[in-house]
Motif scaffolding. Structure first.
Motif, PDB file in Angstrom:
ATOM      1  N   MET A  37       0.870  -1.172   0.000  1.00 23.63           N
ATOM      2  CA  MET A  37       0.000   0.000   0.000  1.00 23.63           C
ATOM      3  C   MET A  37       0.904   1.217   0.000  1.00 23.63           C
ATOM      4  O   MET A  37       1.944   1.216   0.632  1.00 23.63           O
ATOM      5  CB  MET A  37      -0.807  -0.054   1.291  1.00 23.63           C
ATOM      6  CG  MET A  37      -1.753   1.076   1.481  1.00 23.63           C
ATOM      7  SD  MET A  37      -2.774   0.661   2.919  1.00 23.63           S
ATOM      8  CE  MET A  37      -2.511   2.115   3.884  1.00 23.63           C
ATOM      9  N   SER A  38       0.526   2.227  -0.741  1.00 22.66           N
ATOM     10  CA  SER A  38       1.352   3.423  -0.763  1.00 22.66           C
ATOM     11  C   SER A  38       0.486   4.664  -0.697  1.00 22.66           C
ATOM     12  O   SER A  38      -0.516   4.777  -1.395  1.00 22.66           O
ATOM     13  CB  SER A  38       2.194   3.456  -2.034  1.00 22.66           C
ATOM     14  OG  SER A  38       3.047   4.576  -2.001  1.00 22.66           O
ATOM     15  N   GLU A  39       0.870   5.563   0.156  1.00 17.12           N
ATOM     16  CA  GLU A  39       0.171   6.840   0.223  1.00 17.12           C
ATOM     17  C   GLU A  39       1.195   7.909   0.534  1.00 17.12           C
ATOM     18  O   GLU A  39       2.314   7.607   0.927  1.00 17.12           O
ATOM     19  CB  GLU A  39      -0.929   6.804   1.287  1.00 17.12           C
ATOM     20  CG  GLU A  39      -0.417   6.480   2.661  1.00 17.12           C
ATOM     21  CD  GLU A  39      -1.493   5.898   3.577  1.00 17.12           C
ATOM     22  OE1 GLU A  39      -2.599   5.628   3.106  1.00 17.12           O
ATOM     23  OE2 GLU A  39      -1.207   5.724   4.763  1.00 17.12           O
ATOM     24  N   PHE A  53      -2.672   3.821  -3.034  1.00 15.27           N
ATOM     25  CA  PHE A  53      -2.585   2.672  -3.932  1.00 15.27           C
ATOM     26  C   PHE A  53      -2.561   1.400  -3.095  1.00 15.27           C
ATOM     27  O   PHE A  53      -1.796   1.329  -2.137  1.00 15.27           O
ATOM     28  CB  PHE A  53      -1.274   2.704  -4.736  1.00 15.27           C
ATOM     29  CG  PHE A  53      -1.106   3.908  -5.624  1.00 15.27           C
ATOM     30  CD1 PHE A  53      -1.992   4.159  -6.655  1.00 15.27           C
ATOM     31  CD2 PHE A  53      -0.046   4.780  -5.439  1.00 15.27           C
ATOM     32  CE1 PHE A  53      -1.818   5.259  -7.491  1.00 15.27           C
ATOM     33  CE2 PHE A  53       0.137   5.877  -6.262  1.00 15.27           C
ATOM     34  CZ  PHE A  53      -0.762   6.123  -7.301  1.00 15.27           C
ATOM     35  N   PRO A  63       5.095  -0.591  -5.123  1.00 12.69           N
ATOM     36  CA  PRO A  63       3.934  -0.164  -4.340  1.00 12.69           C
ATOM     37  C   PRO A  63       3.006   0.761  -5.131  1.00 12.69           C
ATOM     38  O   PRO A  63       1.935   1.105  -4.642  1.00 12.69           O
ATOM     39  CB  PRO A  63       4.567   0.579  -3.157  1.00 12.69           C
ATOM     40  CG  PRO A  63       5.859   1.106  -3.679  1.00 12.69           C
ATOM     41  CD  PRO A  63       6.319   0.131  -4.730  1.00 12.69           C
ATOM     42  N   LEU A  64       3.415   1.160  -6.315  1.00 16.62           N
ATOM     43  CA  LEU A  64       2.628   2.135  -7.078  1.00 16.62           C
ATOM     44  C   LEU A  64       1.827   1.464  -8.187  1.00 16.62           C
ATOM     45  O   LEU A  64       2.302   0.541  -8.832  1.00 16.62           O
ATOM     46  CB  LEU A  64       3.551   3.189  -7.710  1.00 16.62           C
ATOM     47  CG  LEU A  64       4.476   3.947  -6.752  1.00 16.62           C
ATOM     48  CD1 LEU A  64       5.279   4.981  -7.528  1.00 16.62           C
ATOM     49  CD2 LEU A  64       3.672   4.597  -5.652  1.00 16.62           C
TER      50      LEU A  64
ATOM     51  N   PHE B   4       1.575  -5.403   9.126  1.00 18.42           N
ATOM     52  CA  PHE B   4       1.524  -4.624   7.895  1.00 18.42           C
ATOM     53  C   PHE B   4       2.056  -3.228   8.218  1.00 18.42           C
ATOM     54  O   PHE B   4       1.367  -2.432   8.863  1.00 18.42           O
ATOM     55  CB  PHE B   4       0.072  -4.573   7.410  1.00 18.42           C
ATOM     56  CG  PHE B   4      -0.087  -4.005   6.037  1.00 18.42           C
ATOM     57  CD1 PHE B   4       0.521  -4.595   4.942  1.00 18.42           C
ATOM     58  CD2 PHE B   4      -0.879  -2.892   5.830  1.00 18.42           C
ATOM     59  CE1 PHE B   4       0.343  -4.083   3.659  1.00 18.42           C
ATOM     60  CE2 PHE B   4      -1.062  -2.372   4.558  1.00 18.42           C
ATOM     61  CZ  PHE B   4      -0.442  -2.972   3.469  1.00 18.42           C
ATOM     62  N   HIS B 164       6.596   5.640   3.377  1.00 12.06           N
ATOM     63  CA  HIS B 164       5.133   5.644   3.461  1.00 12.06           C
ATOM     64  C   HIS B 164       4.474   4.499   2.707  1.00 12.06           C
ATOM     65  O   HIS B 164       3.256   4.442   2.601  1.00 12.06           O
ATOM     66  CB  HIS B 164       4.587   6.983   2.947  1.00 12.06           C
ATOM     67  CG  HIS B 164       4.845   8.118   3.889  1.00 12.06           C
ATOM     68  ND1 HIS B 164       4.636   9.431   3.557  1.00 12.06           N
ATOM     69  CD2 HIS B 164       5.291   8.130   5.158  1.00 12.06           C
ATOM     70  CE1 HIS B 164       4.950  10.203   4.587  1.00 12.06           C
ATOM     71  NE2 HIS B 164       5.357   9.436   5.567  1.00 12.06           N
ATOM     72  N   GLY B 165       5.279   3.591   2.165  1.00  9.07           N
ATOM     73  CA  GLY B 165       4.714   2.415   1.520  1.00  9.07           C
ATOM     74  C   GLY B 165       4.611   1.308   2.562  1.00  9.07           C
ATOM     75  O   GLY B 165       5.518   1.130   3.365  1.00  9.07           O
ATOM     76  N   LYS B 166       3.494   0.586   2.552  1.00  4.02           N
ATOM     77  CA  LYS B 166       3.329  -0.462   3.560  1.00  4.02           C
ATOM     78  C   LYS B 166       3.471  -1.843   2.950  1.00  4.02           C
ATOM     79  O   LYS B 166       3.075  -2.073   1.795  1.00  4.02           O
ATOM     80  CB  LYS B 166       1.940  -0.369   4.194  1.00  4.02           C
ATOM     81  CG  LYS B 166       1.756   0.875   5.048  1.00  4.02           C
ATOM     82  CD  LYS B 166       0.564   0.727   5.957  1.00  4.02           C
ATOM     83  CE  LYS B 166       0.429   1.948   6.834  1.00  4.02           C
ATOM     84  NZ  LYS B 166      -0.188   1.651   8.115  1.00  4.02           N
TER      85      LYS B 166
END
Ligand SMILES: Cc1ncc(C[n+]2csc(CCOP(=O)(O)OP(=O)(O)O)c2C)c(N)n1
Lengths: 192, 585
Positions: A37-39, A53, A63-64, B4, B164-166
């Motif tokens: 997940m990316s924000e 995402f 991640p994108l 996560f 900031h990517g999980k």
């Protein structure tokens, strides 16, 4: 390469896309997928356009999400659905909240808001689901704060994941007192 | 147990698991969540330091005392901390010290774009570059070990998409490392020239040993596939490369990126036909690899600016055409960030604009004062620059005979971070500048961290509250005022007074950030449509709670309105009042 599914959660800073993304990724993890997940936090929180995402599959690298590859876009606001439309793949699905939040240039009378956003989305997306989440939350659930979960309910219908997993993760992520309301909201969203 | 985690959360988790007892930082996107996620651990002392230089000095002291330490900052923070960093490379450490630099390619939330990988060879300290959250956690542990074994601070360089990517991270229990006692050792820790020259030799010899270590470091690895194409990469760029090329090529994936493993690079290069170096921003790896006499393709195809992506690799390396974006026949109106409804910075900008002042701005939420309709800020450079620049501008202007006035506008957290020395300079050098301090009781931009003026620590304990007005007075500023930001008349009066005063002036505008928890809720306002003449004076303050309708009427969104009354104060017709209340007449 093994298939990776791409989801975009888009909206306006402060709308609560982050809780929704957290629940979604929790669900995917529980279902046994590799998830990324990316924000971007920071400046955009101040009422700007925001995107999260979420990618899942057997193994996820980037991640994108790339343009033209999103399987689903869940938009918390109409104009934002238009903005991120280039990310949708040709046979992708859009779930959009029938809500218009006016950006600063429109509030100032310096720009127009595309009030016909839904018509355009209908033309471009293979499948378009619209719902007024705040109305559903207020009228069917009786708790306006459950809008996000109403939208997740609508999203869940287009993802192949067992309902029990969603319920479990929602329970774990919302304040204990609001569990019943949120489960109701999830079910209500699933009607669209 | 799999969690996560974002890269920032994973670094915090790693610090915890690998026995850190100490953390210090100044907030800055995208690094802020590292310390935020360490604060809850009772095993770890954590503080928000006044700025990054102080954070690193505090961290170095803690390391000497025997703690394993994480110090975190955004890329520009490393500029501020460069002074202690470049000499800490000489003193070395006692407990392991990992300095995290979170770079922000594309400048999502930053004033410039820096590739801080360049810092490692410059400062002569080893560098680790994680490629996902799992590695971010693991490499904190490796970093502590390297730091202690080689007696050096370790730089961990991440970027926004790592921070900031999980992703999923395998987590373990905390391990307590053996205690390392402090021993006085002046030749090691006292960098006077005679000792520093000795340490300079130690640094060089250490670098040679680190180079050998790099060859065997397990996170530097070759992934063999077909050998027509070999890719050398590190950090997030590895993920983009894997996304595009999958198992169709061979990879040399580096995580220990200074000093580089030369032998490993040579061996990889000798076995593949064509080499691409895939990296974001500067040709950091490329330049060093070329210097080994190895031919590679790099920045001639891959941009040296902004974030990299899988799409860029597809286009630049595979020659795939990126589909043209379909033009929609409706306006996709941009949605820029704005000062929030009720933001106490707004009235100050309104007055600064009204008075037509040249305003040297600073860094924080109030950077948004540059946007229409306020457009009140002339400059934004770095934290604290407002004071020095306004002083310099005014001095030079007087010297040149123009006598132009410039005010400095600075936030409270920024004042403590980098403003105090500028103010001392202004007083010392007989400046007559006007410093407007926007004291919203918090570090708002980065998510409400406490600072020395808030009376509360990172851990939530009550502490001494340093008052900015006291600081100014004690520095010899004779003209100091404290004003409520919401009181437009008082704001204007105070600024006019300060402009007329012969000597440095400081005006502290005090009113808590509208988003700060625990504030008194004020009743929302509404516009009396009978009285309103649609003159749109209120729109000039740029409040997002004011809605301009196609028929030119303006209403207030009661859900967004915080009741700050600034719009009511600018309304020439007194058409705005509390909901259900009397219109001011
Ligand atoms: C050297 C450096 N460190 C950190 C940052 C990140 N940063 C930008 S603004 C800011 C804080 C501003 O706080 P304050 O001055 O109180 O203004 P506010 O946002 O509350 O209006 C921080 C930490 C930066 N840009 N540069």
């Amino acid at each position: 390469m093994a298939k990776v599914t791409n989801v975009l959660l888009v909206g306006v800073g402060g709308q609560g896309t982050i809780l929704a993304a957290r629940i979604l990724s929790g669900v995917l993890q529980e279902a046994g997928y590799d998830v990324k997940m990316s924000e971007v936090h920071g400046m955009s929180q101040r009422g700007g356009s925001v995107v999260t995402f979420v990618r899942y599959g057997e193994k996820v690298y980037s991640p994108l999400v790339e343009k033209g590859t999103a399987d689903i876009i869940l938009s918390f606001e109409k104009l934002e659905a238009l903005r991120w439309l280039p990310y949708l793949k040709p046979d992708g699905t859009i779930v959009v909240n029938d809500l218009a939040l006016l950006p600063a240039p429109v509030l100032l009378g310096k720009a127009e808001y595309p009030y016909n956003a839904l018509d355009i989305l209908r033309e471009k997306a293979k499948e378009l689901i619209t719902l007024d989440a705040s109305k559903v939350a207020a009228e069917e659930v009786g708790n306006i704060r459950t809008q996000n979960v109403v939208l997740l309910g609508a999203l869940a219908k287009h993802m192949d994941i067992e309902e029990e997993i969603w319920q479990k993760i929602i329970r774990e992520n919302v304040p204990p007192k609001t569990i019943e309301a949120n489960l109701k909201a999830f079910a209500a969203g699933g009607q669209y | 147990m799999k969690l996560f985690l974002s890269g920032d959360e994973a670094i915090a988790r790693g610090a915890y698991e690998y026995g850190a007892t100490f953390a210090a930082a100044y907030p800055g996107t995208p690094s802020t969540e590292i310390i935020e996620n360490l604060i809850p651990y009772k095993e770890v002392y954590a503080e928000w330091s006044t700025n990054e230089k102080v954070a690193l000095e505090v961290g170095l002291g803690a390391s000497l005392a025997g703690s394993r330490v994480v110090v975190a900052m955004k890329h520009v923070g490393v500029n501020v901390a460069a002074d202690p960093l470049f000499t800490a490379a000489y003193t070395g450490v006692n407990g392991g010290l990992v300095l995290v630099s979170a770079d922000d390619p594309t400048m999502h939330s930053s004033q410039n774009e820096q590739d801080n990988r360049n810092v490692a060879p410059f400062a002569k300290i080893p560098m680790l570059e994680p490629a996902d959250s799992q590695e971010a956690k693991d490499l904190v542990g490796e970093g502590f070990k390297i730091s202690e074994e080689f007696d050096t601070p370790v730089l961990m360089r991440i970027t926004t998409r790592i921070a900031h990517g999980k992703g999923l991270v395998e987590c373990q229990k905390r391990q307590e490392p053996p205690r390392r006692e402090y021993k006085k050792n002046s030749p090691k820790y006292c960098m006077v020239p005679a000792f520093a020259r000795q340490r300079r030799l130690v640094v060089e010899e250490r670098t040679a040993r680190l180079k050998e270590f790099s060859e065997t470091f397990p996170y530097n690895r070759i992934e063999w596939g077909p050998k027509d194409v070999g890719i050398i990469t590190s950090g997030i760029s590895y993920q983009y490369a894997k996304e595009v090329f999958g198992d169709e090529v061979s990879y040399l994936k580096l995580a220990f990126t200074w000093p580089l493993p030369e032998k490993m690079i040579r061996e990889f290069a000798s076995k593949v036909k064509k080499i691409y170096v895939i990296e974001e921003l500067d040709p950091y790896l490329e330049t060093q690899i070329r210097a080994l006499g190895i031919e590679v393709i790099g920045k001639e195809v891959i941009p040296n600016m902004f974030e990299l992506s899988a799409e860029i690799l597809r286009e630049k390396i595979l020659g795939e055409k990126v589909a043209e974006e379909e033009k929609l026949d409706v306006p996709v109106t941009p949605r820029p960030p704005v000062l929030c409804a009720g933001c106490p910075h707004r009235p100050i900008f309104h007055v600064v604009k009204k008075l037509g002042l040249t305003a040297m701005g600073d860094i924080g939420c109030y950077g948004l004062g540059v946007a229409p309709p306020l457009e009140a800020v002339d400059t934004t450079v770095c934290m604290g620059a407002s004071i020095g620049m306004s002083h310099g501008f005014q001095k030079a202007s007087a010297w040149l005979g123009d006598n132009k006035k410039a005010v400095g506008i600075i936030g409270d957290s920024t004042f403590f971070h980098g403003g105090m020395t500028g103010l001392a300079d202004m007083v010392f050098n007989k400046g007559a500048g006007v410093v407007l301090v926007l004291d919203n009781r918090t570090t708002a931009m980065t998510g409400h961290q406490p600072h020395p003026g808030t009376g509360i620590t990172a851990k939530g304990e009550a502490t001494e509250e340093i008052k900015i007005e006291d600081v100014a007075r004690s520095m010899g500023v004779k003209d100091v005022a404290v004003v409520d930001s919401y009181d437009l008349e008082a704001v204007e009066k105070a600024i006019r007074h300060a402009l007329d005063f012969d000597g440095p002036s400081v005006v502290v505008f005090r009113r808590a950030c509208a988003l700060l928890k625990g504030q008194e809720k004020l009743p929302p306002l509404e516009i009396d449509q009978e009285t309103c003449t649609k003159c749109h004076s209120c729109l000039r303050i740029g409040c997002p709670a004011l809605v301009h309708h196609p028929d030119k009427s303006v209403t207030i969104d009661v859900n967004a309105c915080t009741g700050c009354t600034v719009c009511a104060q600018v309304c020439p017709f007194d058409a705005i009042a509390k909901v259900g209340g009397e219109v001011r007449g």
